[in-house]
Structures are given as structure tokens and as C-alpha cells.
Scaffold this active site. Structure first.
Site, mmCIF file in Angstrom:
data_model
loop_
_atom_site.group_PDB
_atom_site.id
_atom_site.type_symbol
_atom_site.label_atom_id
_atom_site.label_comp_id
_atom_site.label_asym_id
_atom_site.label_seq_id
_atom_site.Cartn_x
_atom_site.Cartn_y
_atom_site.Cartn_z
ATOM 1 N N HIS A 47 -46.003 -15.747 12.951
ATOM 2 C CA HIS A 47 -46.260 -14.756 13.994
ATOM 3 C C HIS A 47 -46.724 -13.449 13.370
ATOM 4 O O HIS A 47 -45.953 -12.781 12.704
ATOM 5 C CB HIS A 47 -44.967 -14.522 14.770
ATOM 6 C CG HIS A 47 -45.185 -14.101 16.182
ATOM 7 N ND1 HIS A 47 -45.778 -12.926 16.516
ATOM 8 C CD2 HIS A 47 -44.917 -14.732 17.344
ATOM 9 C CE1 HIS A 47 -45.845 -12.838 17.829
ATOM 10 N NE2 HIS A 47 -45.340 -13.928 18.362
ATOM 11 N N GLY A 95 -43.867 0.082 8.483
ATOM 12 C CA GLY A 95 -45.144 0.602 8.012
ATOM 13 C C GLY A 95 -45.238 2.118 8.107
ATOM 14 O O GLY A 95 -45.816 2.777 7.244
ATOM 15 N N GLU A 96 -44.655 2.681 9.163
ATOM 16 C CA GLU A 96 -44.687 4.144 9.333
ATOM 17 C C GLU A 96 -43.865 4.835 8.257
ATOM 18 O O GLU A 96 -44.200 5.941 7.811
ATOM 19 C CB GLU A 96 -44.137 4.525 10.710
ATOM 20 C CG GLU A 96 -45.088 4.179 11.841
ATOM 21 C CD GLU A 96 -44.494 4.575 13.188
ATOM 22 O OE1 GLU A 96 -44.463 5.783 13.494
ATOM 23 O OE2 GLU A 96 -44.056 3.669 13.930
ATOM 24 N N ALA A 109 -41.441 -2.289 19.252
ATOM 25 C CA ALA A 109 -40.342 -2.736 18.416
ATOM 26 C C ALA A 109 -39.053 -2.140 18.960
ATOM 27 O O ALA A 109 -39.060 -1.026 19.505
ATOM 28 C CB ALA A 109 -40.556 -2.256 16.981
ATOM 29 N N ARG A 148 -55.319 -7.893 9.726
ATOM 30 C CA ARG A 148 -54.452 -9.064 9.612
ATOM 31 C C ARG A 148 -55.162 -10.280 9.016
ATOM 32 O O ARG A 148 -54.515 -11.266 8.667
ATOM 33 C CB ARG A 148 -53.867 -9.430 10.981
ATOM 34 C CG ARG A 148 -52.883 -8.418 11.503
ATOM 35 C CD ARG A 148 -51.567 -8.473 10.733
ATOM 36 N NE ARG A 148 -50.724 -7.333 11.081
ATOM 37 C CZ ARG A 148 -49.400 -7.384 11.132
ATOM 38 N NH1 ARG A 148 -48.770 -8.504 10.842
ATOM 39 N NH2 ARG A 148 -48.714 -6.323 11.449
ATOM 40 N N ARG A 205 -47.001 9.861 31.279
ATOM 41 C CA ARG A 205 -48.026 8.849 31.057
ATOM 42 C C ARG A 205 -47.442 7.447 31.169
ATOM 43 O O ARG A 205 -46.299 7.206 30.789
ATOM 44 C CB ARG A 205 -48.643 9.016 29.666
ATOM 45 C CG ARG A 205 -49.408 10.323 29.524
ATOM 46 C CD ARG A 205 -50.333 10.305 28.325
ATOM 47 N NE ARG A 205 -49.751 9.608 27.184
ATOM 48 C CZ ARG A 205 -50.443 9.251 26.105
ATOM 49 N NH1 ARG A 205 -51.740 9.529 26.032
ATOM 50 N NH2 ARG A 205 -49.851 8.636 25.098
ATOM 51 N N LEU A 206 -48.226 6.535 31.669
ATOM 52 C CA LEU A 206 -47.825 5.136 31.626
ATOM 53 C C LEU A 206 -48.074 4.627 30.215
ATOM 54 O O LEU A 206 -48.974 5.123 29.523
ATOM 55 C CB LEU A 206 -48.631 4.329 32.646
ATOM 56 C CG LEU A 206 -48.393 4.729 34.102
ATOM 57 C CD1 LEU A 206 -49.342 3.976 35.030
ATOM 58 C CD2 LEU A 206 -46.946 4.461 34.502
ATOM 59 N N GLN A 262 -51.820 3.581 27.533
ATOM 60 C CA GLN A 262 -53.033 4.314 27.903
ATOM 61 C C GLN A 262 -53.942 4.570 26.701
ATOM 62 O O GLN A 262 -55.161 4.603 26.826
ATOM 63 C CB GLN A 262 -52.682 5.645 28.585
ATOM 64 C CG GLN A 262 -51.936 5.479 29.901
ATOM 65 C CD GLN A 262 -52.648 4.548 30.861
ATOM 66 O OE1 GLN A 262 -53.814 4.720 31.168
ATOM 67 N NE2 GLN A 262 -51.943 3.519 31.328
ATOM 68 N N SER A 267 -53.024 -1.903 13.103
ATOM 69 C CA SER A 267 -52.048 -2.697 12.353
ATOM 70 C C SER A 267 -52.042 -4.163 12.789
ATOM 71 O O SER A 267 -51.499 -5.016 12.089
ATOM 72 C CB SER A 267 -50.654 -2.102 12.525
ATOM 73 O OG SER A 267 -50.311 -2.113 13.896
ATOM 74 N N HIS A 268 -52.596 -4.467 13.949
ATOM 75 C CA HIS A 268 -52.673 -5.856 14.402
ATOM 76 C C HIS A 268 -54.109 -6.341 14.555
ATOM 77 O O HIS A 268 -54.365 -7.368 15.160
ATOM 78 C CB HIS A 268 -51.931 -6.032 15.733
ATOM 79 C CG HIS A 268 -50.453 -5.909 15.600
ATOM 80 N ND1 HIS A 268 -49.793 -4.735 15.829
ATOM 81 C CD2 HIS A 268 -49.510 -6.808 15.234
ATOM 82 C CE1 HIS A 268 -48.494 -4.909 15.620
ATOM 83 N NE2 HIS A 268 -48.305 -6.138 15.257
#
Lengths: 335, 335
Positions: free
Chosen positions: B122, B189-190, B182, B54, B301-302, B305, B49-50
Site C-alpha cells: 500500500h 516525512g514532515e 493520518a 512513488r 474551509r472544507l 480544497q 508525496s503520493h
């Protein structure tokens, strides 16, 4: 509050009572005075968990020998925008107040500044601190690790603190916009209350000792709390640990232990306060007011309104206190 | 990704393609180069998405005449710990890069510093920015208001942006600890994807146009998103609005409008980046590593990842891109 009876005490009498108890516990006058003001303000705003009730905790902490009752915090001008305060195992509030002048001076001079408090015994709510700063026309963000009752999202056992984060934005001519909350979905105290009442917990509050989600308060007490807001709240909680722990050379939540536990871990830890001077950023307070108006116009509430309403009541009627607690405090003062 | 076919493109070819499209859109070379690097990095980390997707947004923004394609950001040494950058209606990334040197210099000199970016278009994810900072051994927190799709907790209609917040902590010898999300429970978008698929939404994602909770994606699209984590996430979202809007003299989310809408509101807004130099706070990186190990040891999890794993794949295999998007971009480049 079911089943409890409440009465009122004047701020003056509350102050006298607190002064006797903290003197009896052998806190120095300097240490005691900021604690007393904080507890009275919390009681006035009906934050009962951080109000006069904490006199008992502080008395016990004093008796346990785990904290420094006469600590004189050491303030260091650590970098042009950084104040460090060593609380020397004393209460966080005197440390906070000791560094506050230099912190706000740096924020005004430089635009943004931070204060790291190390080795402090921390029992108080952060809203009190950030509102002392927003009362000066500055913006404040404060955070602190706490006792390790919370599992990281996706984890199975306690590791993180309930890690509160508080923010205050000055509103010219009005109460500041302030939030102050634990980054856990609930407080451990709320689970304890439901356990005693035999009530179930909302989902997403806790896991049992095997790491499974539970709504059973008994199992939750031997398991772990969960962060608020799933992975996002968990990530924020970890940020609080990092910024108010390792960043400032202080402990993680998991390196601390509750007061009076047989655990040999430390009961003191760190705190980070970041202050921004709106005047140095080109602020528009009017734009902010527009946002607050739009929020309230659609029926949403700004945070901290319950505290504010309680404060207005207390200003008229005195401090609301449970009769049971008042008896306990009076006995402590006499005993 | 159901129903879509994917293929690989080399970073070199992606760069060529992006360069042609942005030149065609009449972005200056300076403006284009930071955008291209950002999109390629996002594509490599499978933040589709980014990523290169874009290019279409940026091309349309350029054609709409709403942004400044040749803007040269103006960097101001605004206060000893504050950098201000006026993006002059150009893209945020060139503004960010223009101020970054002064920002990190101030953070190293003073311990903490902030950069306020004003008037920027942005479109990019904040993780890219905060990781440029943590790569330098500094800690970064960034936030930005966005389009007003989110109702405040307890409210009934859109007011707040999806207001992302990103944080990055440097880990010597390893990938940083980074989160970027967010402050809404989901992305718009989801919801749009689920609407197209005829799927229902999880509860707590959205309300309908009357302010009632809904799991119907169609109704959600004409209603509002909800903040993550109930009142706590909502309070944080408001903090993002304040700090990256009124604090720096820039717009609230509700004062901005989507690209190409008939709305006359601005499509540019502000961003705030706060940088702390761990060396000026007495950091213990080892203590932080201990925390990360404890988190992973219990199976949690961090964050980020998934991005890291994608990056390792992309380094070997090239950038994964949907065939449909690649065709569209090639047509845009030729057209």
C-alpha cells in the site's frame, strides 16, 4: 468534586427513586425502563453527567411537552442491511433497544449492518449502546449530532454539535475496548464549571463571539467551542453530522435547540449505529489482544479504564451520588 | 518547496514515463495501470508525496522481491454484505479496483457493505479510492494501518501506524466532501524535512527515544510520532488498527516493516472500506448542502480544497513536477 459531599445509594433504591420520578413525569413503563437501566449503569461507572442527574433533564423534558412520553418506536426492515427506527419523538434508548435484535441479526447474517434512529430525544452516553453490542461479540460504531455549540475549524461561530462518536470492540473474557467522546475539544459543561470557579481555559478549547481564540470561560460561553484535533477533528465532526443527520433524513445539529429554550427548533434528532460481525470478516482476536498488551506494556492506558474501576467500586459499595443531587431527586419524587 | 525548481509534464508524457518504469520493474500491465492512474491523479492534485515520486518506491519494492509484481487479486463474495479481496502481495490498487464492482453492488442492494483487502502493498492515498466511490453517488469510509512510527497517547515508543482514515460524501453536481488524513499529528516525512532544515517541531508532534516530548526533529526521528488530538486521536488510531488489521485477519502496524529494511517483517497489510448507499437510508442531500454552505459562509474551509485548486491548474497547465524528480525518473526509465 471540590466542596461536594457524596454518599452511596443501592441500585435497588436508585431504581425505585427513578421509577417514581419518571412515572410522575408520565413516561410509559417501556420508555422509563431502558432510561432507568442506562442511568443506573452510568451512575455505577461514575459518569455523573449521564447518570441519575439526567432524571431532572428527563423530568423537565416531559413537563415541557416537547417529547412523546408514551412513544412506541416503529422498527422498519428498511433494506437487507439497514434497520430504521422511528423513535416518534420518544427517548432514543427504547428506540435503540427496539431495533437492536433486527440489527444484530442482520449484522450476523450479512457481516455488516446499520441502524438509523430518527426523531429521538437523546440524553444518554453512547458507550452504553455500543457496549450492549460488543457484549454480543459484535463490533459497534455509533454517532449522533447534538446541540450546535461548536465552530468548524477556521470558523467563527457555533454550527456543529459536540457530535459524539463511540466504538466498542469485544474482548473475549474481558472488558471491551471502548471509546466514547465528543468531537469537541471539551464539553460545554466543563467550560461552565471553570466559569463558575473563575478559572481560565486551556488554549484551543474555545473562541469568543468575534471568533477569536479565548481562554476566558465567560467569553467562551457566548462564543463557541472548538473541535478536538484542529482540522482533523473538525472533519470528523462534520462526518458525524452527515451520517447521523442528512444521510438518514434527519436534522443537523444547527436545526436543533436545547430543551426548554424559547427556540422553536426541534429537540429530537437522529443517530447512526454500524455493526460488524467479526466472524464474517475472518477476525483474529488474539492479534487484537497482542495490540492491547503492547499498549499497556509501555504505560499507555486503554480508554474507559476510569469507568471500569468505578464499576468495580460500585458493585461493592453501591452507587456514589452527590448528597445535593440525592436531596433534589427525593424532593422531585415526593413533590 | 524552497530551493527546488518545478516544471510541467503533460499527463500523456507522465503516463508514458510511468509505463516504462513500471514495465522495467516487471509489474504486470494490470498491476501497473491502476498504479499509474493513481499517481497521475495525485500529481495533478499536487499531492506530491503520493504522486509520480512513488514510482521510485514502487520500482524499489519490485527490485527488493518483497511484493508480487504479477499478482491477480482474488475476489471472494464472503458474506452478503462483505467482499474480501486477497491482493496476493500485490499492490492495493488493483485489489481495490477488482473488488469495487461487487462492493458497490452489495452496498446498493443491502444499504451498507464492506470490503476487506488483505496482503496488499500500500503506497497510495486513500482519497483516491473513496472518491472513486463517491463519484458513484455512494458514501465511503476507508482506513488502513501503516508502518509503526506512532506511540499511543500516554505511551513512550512507536507501536501504531500513522493509520490514515478517509471519508467521502457525494455532492450532486459538485466535488465531494472528502477528508483523508493520518491519525498521527504529523507525517514522518514532515519531521524529516524539518530535520534537514534544522527547524524545530511544533509541540505535541513527537517524543524522543525516552518518551519525553520533544521539539527536536533529530530526537523525534529516533523517538516516535504522536497521535493527533491527544487521547481521542489515539483511540481512533487504535480503531483503525483493529478494523483494518485483526478484524479482517490481517497484520497490525507493528507486524510490518518498511520496504528494504533488514527487518524480516511483512511489507504488505490490510485495508477496510465501508460503503453506504444514501438512497437506502432516506438521504437529504439538500440538508447536507445547507451544512456545507453554513461552514463556508463563516469563513471555514472544507477539506481537500487545496487539491481541487491544484487539479484545476493542472487541467490547464499540465502536471507540476520538481525538475530534480523528473530527471531521476527519466534516468530510471533509461537506465
Amino acid at each position: 468534586m471540590a466542596g461536594k459531599t457524596y454518599e452511596h445509594i443501592s441500585p435497588e433504591n436508585a431504581r425505585k427513586l427513578a421509577t417514581v420520578i419518571l412515572a410522575k413525569a408520565k413516561f410509559s413503563e417501556d420508555q422509563a425502563s431502558s432510561m432507568i437501566q442506562n442511568m443506573i449503569d452510568a451512575q455505577a461507572q461514575e459518569c455523573h453527567s449521564h447518570g441519575l442527574y439526567r432524571l431532572i433533564d428527563c423530568y423537565n423534558a416531559a413537563k415541557s411537552g416537547q417529547i412523546n412520553l408514551t412513544a412506541q418506536p416503529v422498527v422498519t426492515d428498511h433494506a437487507p442491511s439497514v434497520v430504521k427506527v422511528d423513535a416518534c419523538q420518544g427517548n432514543s434508548l427504547l428506540a435503540f433497544k427496539s431495533g437492536l435484535g433486527l440489527l444484530t441479526q442482520k449484522a450476523r447474517a450479512n457481516g455488516i449492518a446499520a441502524m438509523a434512529i430518527n426523531n429521538s430525544f437523546h440524553y444518554s452516553a453512547l458507550w452504553w449502546e455500543v457496549e450492549l453490542i460488543s457484549d454480543l461479540g459484535l463490533v459497534a460504531l455509533a454517532m449522533s449530532p447534538t446541540l450546535p455549540f461548536v465552530a468548524p475549524y477556521g470558523g467563527i461561530k457555533p454550527l456543529l454539535g459536540t457530535n459524539p462518536m463511540a466504538f466498542s470492540w469485544p474482548r473475549p473474557g474481558g472488558d471491551p475496548y471502548t471509546f466514547d467522546f465528543a468531537t469537541s475539544a471539551s464539553a460545554r459543561g466543563e467550560i461552565e464549571i471553570r466559569r463558575r470557579r473563575g478559572e481560565t481555559l486551556p488554549p484551543e478549547w474555545a473562541i469568543d463571539s468575534e471568533g477569536n481564540p479565548t481562554t476566558d470561560a465567560e467569553r467562551a460561553m457566548s462564543g463557541a467551542l472548538l473541535p478536538f484535533g484542529k482540522h482533523k477533528g473538525s472533519a470528523i465532526s462534520i462526518m458525524v453530522e452527515l451520517l447521523a443527520g442528512p444521510l438518514i433524513g434527519d436534522l443537523l445539529s444547527c436545526q436543533t435547540a436545547p430543551l426548554n429554550s424559547s427556540d422553536t427548533k426541534n429537540i429530537t434528532h437522529g443517530e447512526l449505529v454500524i455493526v460488524l460481525d467479526p466472524a464474517r470478516f475472518g477476525v483474529s482476536f488474539e492479534a487484537a489482544e497482542g495490540l492491547f498488551q503492547d499498549i499497556e506494556a509501555q504505560g499507555a492506558r486503554l480508554p474507559s479504564q476510569r469507568r471500569r474501576a468505578a464499576k468495580r467500586r460500585s458493585d461493592k459499595e453501591g452507587l456514589l451520588i452527590s448528597s445535593e443531587l440525592l436531596v433534589e431527586l427525593e424532593q422531585l419524587a415526593k413533590g
